[in-house]
Design a protein around this motif. Structure first.
Motif, PDB file in Angstrom:
ATOM      1  N   MET A   1       8.667   9.944   3.799  1.00  0.00           N
ATOM      2  CA  MET A   1       7.766   8.902   4.294  1.00  0.00           C
ATOM      3  C   MET A   1       7.556   9.042   5.803  1.00  0.00           C
ATOM      4  SD  MET A   1       6.645   7.024   1.791  1.00  0.00           S
ATOM      5  CE  MET A   1       6.078   5.538   2.575  1.00  0.00           C
ATOM      6  N   LEU A   2       8.599   9.393   6.528  1.00  0.00           N
ATOM      7  CA  LEU A   2       8.454   9.629   7.970  1.00  0.00           C
ATOM      8  C   LEU A   2       7.528  10.819   8.241  1.00  0.00           C
ATOM      9  CD1 LEU A   2      12.036   9.059   9.407  1.00  0.00           C
ATOM     10  CD2 LEU A   2       9.993   7.721   9.865  1.00  0.00           C
ATOM     11  N   ALA A   3       7.677  11.873   7.439  1.00  0.00           N
ATOM     12  CA  ALA A   3       6.836  13.057   7.614  1.00  0.00           C
ATOM     13  C   ALA A   3       5.373  12.746   7.289  1.00  0.00           C
ATOM     14  CB  ALA A   3       7.342  14.188   6.740  1.00  0.00           C
ATOM     15  N   VAL A   4       5.139  11.947   6.269  1.00  0.00           N
ATOM     16  CA  VAL A   4       3.772  11.595   5.888  1.00  0.00           C
ATOM     17  C   VAL A   4       3.128  10.725   6.945  1.00  0.00           C
ATOM     18  CG1 VAL A   4       2.445  10.226   4.228  1.00  0.00           C
ATOM     19  CG2 VAL A   4       4.140  11.864   3.417  1.00  0.00           C
ATOM     20  N   GLU A   5       3.876   9.813   7.540  1.00  0.00           N
ATOM     21  CA  GLU A   5       3.340   8.948   8.591  1.00  0.00           C
ATOM     22  C   GLU A   5       2.925   9.742   9.839  1.00  0.00           C
ATOM     23  OE1 GLU A   5       2.654   5.576   8.838  1.00  0.00           O
ATOM     24  OE2 GLU A   5       2.869   5.659   6.677  1.00  0.00           O
ATOM     25  N   LYS A   6       3.635  10.835  10.125  1.00  0.00           N
ATOM     26  CA  LYS A   6       3.307  11.668  11.306  1.00  0.00           C
ATOM     27  C   LYS A   6       2.064  12.468  10.994  1.00  0.00           C
ATOM     28  CE  LYS A   6       6.640  10.541  13.954  1.00  0.00           C
ATOM     29  NZ  LYS A   6       6.500   9.956  15.207  1.00  0.00           N
TER      30      LYS A   6
ATOM     31  N   VAL B   1       8.365   0.816   7.334  1.00  0.00           N
ATOM     32  CA  VAL B   1       8.064   2.157   7.827  1.00  0.00           C
ATOM     33  C   VAL B   1       7.696   2.025   9.297  1.00  0.00           C
ATOM     34  CG1 VAL B   1       6.567   4.168   7.644  1.00  0.00           C
ATOM     35  CG2 VAL B   1       7.237   2.958   5.594  1.00  0.00           C
ATOM     36  N   SER B   2       8.428   2.714  10.147  1.00  0.00           N
ATOM     37  CA  SER B   2       8.117   2.731  11.574  1.00  0.00           C
ATOM     38  C   SER B   2       8.327   4.149  12.088  1.00  0.00           C
ATOM     39  CB  SER B   2       9.003   1.735  12.324  1.00  0.00           C
ATOM     40  OG  SER B   2      10.342   2.152  12.298  1.00  0.00           O
ATOM     41  N   ASP B   3       8.116   4.338  13.396  1.00  0.00           N
ATOM     42  CA  ASP B   3       8.315   5.658  13.987  1.00  0.00           C
ATOM     43  C   ASP B   3       9.777   6.070  13.984  1.00  0.00           C
ATOM     44  OD1 ASP B   3       5.640   5.915  14.452  1.00  0.00           O
ATOM     45  OD2 ASP B   3       5.756   5.186  16.523  1.00  0.00           O
ATOM     46  N   GLN B   4      10.673   5.119  14.008  1.00  0.00           N
ATOM     47  CA  GLN B   4      12.099   5.397  14.118  1.00  0.00           C
ATOM     48  C   GLN B   4      12.833   5.420  12.789  1.00  0.00           C
ATOM     49  OE1 GLN B   4      13.577   6.278  16.988  1.00  0.00           O
ATOM     50  NE2 GLN B   4      11.506   6.202  17.844  1.00  0.00           N
TER      51      GLN B   4
ATOM     52  N   LEU C   1      20.634   7.954  -5.299  1.00  0.00           N
ATOM     53  CA  LEU C   1      20.877   7.933  -3.857  1.00  0.00           C
ATOM     54  C   LEU C   1      20.150   9.087  -3.170  1.00  0.00           C
ATOM     55  CD1 LEU C   1      24.695   7.130  -3.793  1.00  0.00           C
ATOM     56  CD2 LEU C   1      22.837   5.619  -3.106  1.00  0.00           C
ATOM     57  N   ALA C   2      20.165  10.247  -3.798  1.00  0.00           N
ATOM     58  CA  ALA C   2      19.489  11.414  -3.229  1.00  0.00           C
ATOM     59  C   ALA C   2      17.977  11.212  -3.212  1.00  0.00           C
ATOM     60  CB  ALA C   2      19.848  12.667  -4.024  1.00  0.00           C
ATOM     61  N   ILE C   3      17.431  10.585  -4.248  1.00  0.00           N
ATOM     62  CA  ILE C   3      15.996  10.298  -4.276  1.00  0.00           C
ATOM     63  C   ILE C   3      15.632   9.380  -3.120  1.00  0.00           C
ATOM     64  CG2 ILE C   3      14.224   8.995  -5.556  1.00  0.00           C
ATOM     65  CD1 ILE C   3      15.363  10.229  -8.107  1.00  0.00           C
ATOM     66  N   GLY C   4      16.445   8.361  -2.874  1.00  0.00           N
ATOM     67  CA  GLY C   4      16.182   7.438  -1.773  1.00  0.00           C
ATOM     68  C   GLY C   4      16.230   8.120  -0.421  1.00  0.00           C
ATOM     69  N   SER C   5      17.205   8.985  -0.218  1.00  0.00           N
ATOM     70  CA  SER C   5      17.320   9.648   1.085  1.00  0.00           C
ATOM     71  C   SER C   5      16.179  10.644   1.297  1.00  0.00           C
ATOM     72  CB  SER C   5      18.673  10.350   1.212  1.00  0.00           C
ATOM     73  OG  SER C   5      18.780  11.398   0.276  1.00  0.00           O
ATOM     74  N   GLU C   6      15.797  11.374   0.284  1.00  0.00           N
ATOM     75  CA  GLU C   6      14.687  12.320   0.408  1.00  0.00           C
ATOM     76  C   GLU C   6      13.359  11.599   0.631  1.00  0.00           C
ATOM     77  OE1 GLU C   6      14.625  15.659   0.537  1.00  0.00           O
ATOM     78  OE2 GLU C   6      16.795  15.696   0.485  1.00  0.00           O
ATOM     79  N   LEU C   7      13.172  10.469  -0.045  1.00  0.00           N
ATOM     80  CA  LEU C   7      11.929   9.721   0.131  1.00  0.00           C
ATOM     81  C   LEU C   7      11.817   9.122   1.523  1.00  0.00           C
ATOM     82  CD1 LEU C   7      11.448   7.831  -3.240  1.00  0.00           C
ATOM     83  CD2 LEU C   7      10.106   9.714  -2.322  1.00  0.00           C
ATOM     84  N   SER C   8      12.932   8.683   2.078  1.00  0.00           N
ATOM     85  CA  SER C   8      12.870   8.101   3.419  1.00  0.00           C
ATOM     86  C   SER C   8      12.471   9.162   4.449  1.00  0.00           C
ATOM     87  CB  SER C   8      14.198   7.458   3.793  1.00  0.00           C
ATOM     88  OG  SER C   8      15.216   8.424   3.883  1.00  0.00           O
ATOM     89  N   ILE C   9      12.946  10.373   4.276  1.00  0.00           N
ATOM     90  CA  ILE C   9      12.552  11.466   5.169  1.00  0.00           C
ATOM     91  C   ILE C   9      11.095  11.845   4.930  1.00  0.00           C
ATOM     92  CG2 ILE C   9      12.973  13.888   5.732  1.00  0.00           C
ATOM     93  CD1 ILE C   9      15.928  13.345   4.972  1.00  0.00           C
TER      94      ILE C   9
ATOM     95  N   LYS D   1       0.828  -1.207   0.000  1.00  0.00           N
ATOM     96  CA  LYS D   1       0.000   0.000   0.000  1.00  0.00           C
ATOM     97  C   LYS D   1       0.858   1.251   0.000  1.00  0.00           C
ATOM     98  CE  LYS D   1      -2.038   2.175   3.407  1.00  0.00           C
ATOM     99  NZ  LYS D   1      -2.710   2.465   4.634  1.00  0.00           N
ATOM    100  N   ASN D   2       1.907   1.272   0.847  1.00  0.00           N
ATOM    101  CA  ASN D   2       2.795   2.431   0.897  1.00  0.00           C
ATOM    102  C   ASN D   2       3.554   2.612  -0.414  1.00  0.00           C
ATOM    103  OD1 ASN D   2       2.158   3.266   3.482  1.00  0.00           O
ATOM    104  ND2 ASN D   2       3.683   1.944   4.415  1.00  0.00           N
ATOM    105  N   THR D   3       3.990   1.514  -1.024  1.00  0.00           N
ATOM    106  CA  THR D   3       4.677   1.601  -2.319  1.00  0.00           C
ATOM    107  C   THR D   3       3.737   2.119  -3.390  1.00  0.00           C
ATOM    108  OG1 THR D   3       6.142  -0.218  -1.715  1.00  0.00           O
ATOM    109  CG2 THR D   3       5.974   0.300  -4.041  1.00  0.00           C
ATOM    110  N   PHE D   4       2.498   1.630  -3.394  1.00  0.00           N
ATOM    111  CA  PHE D   4       1.511   2.080  -4.372  1.00  0.00           C
ATOM    112  C   PHE D   4       1.228   3.574  -4.220  1.00  0.00           C
ATOM    113  CE2 PHE D   4      -2.919   2.922  -5.532  1.00  0.00           C
ATOM    114  CZ  PHE D   4      -2.858   2.617  -6.886  1.00  0.00           C
TER     115      PHE D   4
END
Length: 76
Positions: A71-76, A34-37, A61-69, A8-11
């Motif tokens: 995804m955390l913001a979207v989860e909050k 995807v978790s809180d940490q 690499l930059a796309i991966g690092s920006e997406l990981s940040i 679901k998150n990938t979609f």
């Protein structure tokens, strides 16, 4: 987090990327966890993301690092 939640998150990530930032779809990222940490994404090392030295392009690499940040913001 189960496989269904990761799918679901990938979609949702790919749906957002199709409308806003098509280069993300070009790199084909997959959400692993995807978790809180932390957030774990996988970007395959293939023809699209590999340079002549058999390493990943810095842009991928930059796309991966920006997406990981993001995804955390979207989860909050």
């Amino acid at each position: 987090m189960g496989k269904l939640e990761n799918f679901k998150n990938t979609f949702l990530l790919n749906l957002y990327a199709c409308t806003k930032i098509p280069l993300i779809v070009f790199c084909n990222p997959k959400v692993i966890e995807v978790s809180d940490q932390r957030t774990v994404l996988e970007i395959p090392l293939g023809y699209k993301t590999k340079n002549h030295l058999n390493a990943m392009y810095f842009g991928a690499l930059a796309i991966g690092s920006e997406l990981s940040i993001a995804m955390l913001a979207v989860e909050k």
